[in-house]
Design an enzyme around this catalytic site. Sequence first.
Site, PDB file in Angstrom:
ATOM      1  N   HIS A  23      56.533 -14.820 -24.981  1.00 46.17           N
ATOM      2  CA  HIS A  23      57.137 -14.001 -23.899  1.00 46.17           C
ATOM      3  C   HIS A  23      58.205 -14.834 -23.080  1.00 46.17           C
ATOM      4  O   HIS A  23      58.406 -15.913 -22.991  1.00 46.17           O
ATOM      5  CB  HIS A  23      55.988 -13.813 -22.578  1.00 46.17           C
ATOM      6  CG  HIS A  23      56.601 -12.773 -21.854  1.00 46.17           C
ATOM      7  ND1 HIS A  23      56.190 -11.553 -21.893  1.00 46.17           N
ATOM      8  CD2 HIS A  23      57.224 -13.076 -20.544  1.00 46.17           C
ATOM      9  CE1 HIS A  23      56.734 -10.967 -20.811  1.00 46.17           C
ATOM     10  NE2 HIS A  23      57.212 -11.794 -20.088  1.00 46.17           N
ATOM     11  N   ASP A  80      48.440  -4.438 -13.256  1.00 54.48           N
ATOM     12  CA  ASP A  80      49.897  -5.181 -13.641  1.00 54.48           C
ATOM     13  C   ASP A  80      50.567  -3.827 -14.063  1.00 54.48           C
ATOM     14  O   ASP A  80      51.865  -4.006 -13.790  1.00 54.48           O
ATOM     15  CB  ASP A  80      49.618  -6.312 -14.716  1.00 54.48           C
ATOM     16  CG  ASP A  80      51.243  -6.632 -14.833  1.00 54.48           C
ATOM     17  OD1 ASP A  80      51.821  -7.241 -13.968  1.00 54.48           O
ATOM     18  OD2 ASP A  80      51.615  -6.392 -16.019  1.00 54.48           O
ATOM     19  N   ARG A 134      57.611  -3.097  -8.984  1.00 56.53           N
ATOM     20  CA  ARG A 134      58.457  -4.122  -8.855  1.00 56.53           C
ATOM     21  C   ARG A 134      59.947  -3.757  -9.109  1.00 56.53           C
ATOM     22  O   ARG A 134      60.944  -4.422  -8.628  1.00 56.53           O
ATOM     23  CB  ARG A 134      58.112  -5.468  -9.446  1.00 56.53           C
ATOM     24  CG  ARG A 134      57.050  -6.137  -8.881  1.00 56.53           C
ATOM     25  CD  ARG A 134      56.155  -7.120  -9.839  1.00 56.53           C
ATOM     26  NE  ARG A 134      57.125  -8.279 -10.446  1.00 56.53           N
ATOM     27  CZ  ARG A 134      57.214  -8.615 -11.526  1.00 56.53           C
ATOM     28  NH1 ARG A 134      56.534  -8.355 -12.402  1.00 56.53           N
ATOM     29  NH2 ARG A 134      58.210  -9.287 -11.840  1.00 56.53           N
ATOM     30  N   SER A 166      51.877 -11.530 -13.486  1.00 54.16           N
ATOM     31  CA  SER A 166      52.323 -10.196 -14.347  1.00 54.16           C
ATOM     32  C   SER A 166      52.147 -10.579 -15.798  1.00 54.16           C
ATOM     33  O   SER A 166      51.416 -10.118 -16.624  1.00 54.16           O
ATOM     34  CB  SER A 166      53.566  -9.770 -14.267  1.00 54.16           C
ATOM     35  OG  SER A 166      53.969  -8.828 -14.878  1.00 54.16           O
ATOM     36  N   LYS A 200      48.513 -10.212 -18.520  1.00 54.42           N
ATOM     37  CA  LYS A 200      48.470  -9.452 -19.571  1.00 54.42           C
ATOM     38  C   LYS A 200      48.391 -10.442 -20.935  1.00 54.42           C
ATOM     39  O   LYS A 200      47.469 -10.103 -21.887  1.00 54.42           O
ATOM     40  CB  LYS A 200      49.771  -8.671 -19.892  1.00 54.42           C
ATOM     41  CG  LYS A 200      50.193  -7.587 -18.868  1.00 54.42           C
ATOM     42  CD  LYS A 200      51.232  -6.784 -19.445  1.00 54.42           C
ATOM     43  CE  LYS A 200      52.624  -7.615 -19.436  1.00 54.42           C
ATOM     44  NZ  LYS A 200      53.128  -7.559 -17.630  1.00 54.42           N
TER      45      LYS A 200
END
Length: 580
Positions: A237, A316, A323, A338, A342
């Site tokens: 990520h 989320d 956001r 966040s 996930k």
Amino acid sequence: MTTSAAAAPDWESLRVRARDAMSRAYAPYSGFPVGAAALVDDGRTVSGCNVENAAYGVALCAECGLVSSLVASGGGRLTAFTCCDREGAVLMPCGRCRQLLWEHGGPELQMDTATGIRPLAELLPDAFGPADLRRAAVAHSGHDAPEHERPRTTPMDAISVIRAKRDGTRLTDAQIDWVIDAYTRGEVADEQMSALAMAIFLNGMDRAEIARWTAAMIASGERMDFSSLPRPTADKHSTGGVGDKITLPLAPLVAACGAAVPQLSGRGLGHTGGTLDKLESIPGWRAQLSNADMLAVLRDVGSVICAAGEGLAPADKKLYALRDVTGTVESIPLIASSIMSKKIAEGTGSLVLDVKVGSGAFMKNIDSARELAATMVGLGNDHGVRTTALLTDMSTPLGLTAGNALEVRESLEVLAGGGPADVVELTLALAREMLDAAGLPDADPAKALADGTAMDHWRRMISAQGGDPDAPLPTAREHHVVTATADGVLTRLDAYAVGLAAWRLGAGRARKEDPVQAGAGVELHAKPGDRVTPGRPLLTLHTDTPSAFAYALEALENAIDYAPEHSEFTASPIVLDRIA
């Protein structure tokens, strides 16, 4: 069976499917055939009919058959439901069947009733659900239960929680549990959660608050399980940057080296691009997959890039979109929770984080980036996910493009064995981290890029998700060239300014419901360290909206610096640090 999600329910078509199912009912004892049909969140339609039995008590309602069809065909969440009798008249499900529909559709499920379309929450108020069962189990297990599964019994209101964080007070576990649960169910409005997000942005959270907030986000939905796959799982990520297309070549590359990559990605946030927005510029490609489809692609190809399902950390999903349009993207507690809610719920065995640092990142300095990385690495390892992080430079855009189709095109160059040196370097660095974390330290990702294996996996992955890997990518209708104004060495090309320009050209969104332009963005013809002369092209701006050029050029006004021709220039390294 359809395969792409519809924009809104076609109620008449759904009623036709219900009547068709009714015609197949087995109702020799009551003489009252019933049919039901429903839409699924991935666009499928499922149906069922009642099946009676000589032992009256074991008769199955139409809703039972419908839910069995849902689960057997890949799962997912029901979004619209109708039920009819022999004459085609709309029927109301019995109490047991409303409970069954609640399990697989939740309070938002749109119900076709004789008085109009109504959410299931109105037809089954104060419903019993999975969360109640978890709380009951926890109540019997005592304090040995995981912290985030303890009962949440204290009645609260959103204003009290907002005021507490606004005034700099630490939120209690009960407050966090309640507000996440209530926001997911719709009891807390977007305006209220926006205010709370801003209070968190301004006043922060301590480590215990972040851990609890993350756990509550995970508990808001389901958890996936990839243990049945024959290869180890590894995911990556990025915290987001300008021109950050690394996921596109990275996922098929790591799959080509023997790991399974369940890459759940998101859309653009602020000035940074979104992986799903980029891939949706490929004709036919779809981001929404059911859990069963995702697992099938992983088994067949080894990598998948898709949106998180509705059932995965649904809290989320709502907060992520909020956001983006409320100026709270850069909050460390909200970023960490966040991402990790996930990724932990996703079920990957290992995770590598690419934490960006610099003007084009949400973390502008190395200390903030280290804080974010350490927070996320701790959250991951605490939940049994082997997690490491690389801190990487984002003071200059990555590669030579910032946009959607523009970045897909550049990713294909990397997969073909070429591409910008910085993109190739970071792709290989992250691939090695992922393979090492997955227990495959001897795999050679550079070889998989060079020999075309990674490209083969890319083509199979895109095809498996409905895309045409050979289709031409979209291009913008209008272009504007920005040229150098000095003679010398380009020393700065500000990533944030380029990202903002791309966003203003249409590559990003101002509101969560806004579309993006597939061909919009910025193309770079020079990078810091390059020799330039007056009139040499530096950037090409791409858009379908020529009126956006002036607004984009305004963002670039102070983005470029030059030095005399023979000045020394030392580029920042791509990888700045590693956190494990």
